[in-house]
Design a protein around this motif. Structure first.
Motif, short mmCIF file in Angstrom:
data_model
loop_
_atom_site.label_atom_id
_atom_site.label_comp_id
_atom_site.label_asym_id
_atom_site.label_seq_id
_atom_site.Cartn_x
_atom_site.Cartn_y
_atom_site.Cartn_z
N SER A 17 7.01 16.82 3.20
CA SER A 17 6.07 15.77 2.83
C SER A 17 5.84 15.74 1.32
N VAL A 64 10.15 3.20 7.49
CA VAL A 64 9.15 4.22 7.15
C VAL A 64 7.92 4.19 8.06
N ARG A 67 5.85 7.19 9.52
CA ARG A 67 6.09 8.36 8.66
C ARG A 67 5.31 8.26 7.35
N ASN A 84 5.62 11.56 5.04
CA ASN A 84 5.87 12.68 5.94
C ASN A 84 7.24 12.55 6.60
N SER A 85 7.72 13.64 7.16
CA SER A 85 9.01 13.65 7.86
C SER A 85 10.09 13.00 7.00
N LYS A 87 13.33 11.98 5.01
CA LYS A 87 14.75 11.98 5.35
C LYS A 87 15.59 11.86 4.08
N ASP A 90 15.48 8.68 2.19
CA ASP A 90 14.28 8.32 1.44
C ASP A 90 14.41 8.64 -0.04
#
Length: 122
Positions: A17, A64, A67, A84-85, A87, A90
């Motif tokens: 995060s 997104v 997330r 958050n989470s 990838k 991103d």
């Protein structure tokens, strides 16, 4: 002179995060829609999230949703993006922007920050 200054970017492992902040000055913050966009080399700048003037309404690009969370503090003149989470996809330079319309298009935003790099590694 309007200034938007992003902070909070950096390196993070996939699944981790980050929280981006954007401090605004030189404008009546509560009179502007705020948005977060991102851009990778060779690609157009894309909308990530937006928040209405009072913060009641938010919108996100599909990739997104669930997330990322956008929020704003009209006392501190700051908009946030909780990510958050994270990838690999991103990874990008993230920009905050201020505009007059609650829309997803670059052309609807009048003021831009300098951007902050987010790098997600495996």
């Amino acid at each position: 002179q309007v200034q938007l200054v992003e902070s909070g970017g950096g390196f993070v492992q996939a699944g981790g995060s980050l929280r981006l902040s954007c401090q605004a000055s030189g404008l009546t913050f509560s009179s502007y829609v705020m948005g977060w966009f991102r851009q990778t080399p060779g690609k157009e700048r894309e909308f990530v999230a937006g928040i209405s003037w009072g913060g009641t309404n938010t919108k996100y690009t599909d990739s997104v949703k669930a997330r990322f969370t956008i929020s704003r503090d009209n006392v501190k003149n700051t908009v946030y993006l909780q990510m958050n989470s994270l990838k690999l996809e991103d990874t990008a330079v993230y920009y905050c922007a201020a505009g007059g319309r609650f829309r997803d298009y670059v052309r609807d935003y009048d003021y831009w920050g300098q951007g902050t790099q987010v790098t997600v590694s495996s």
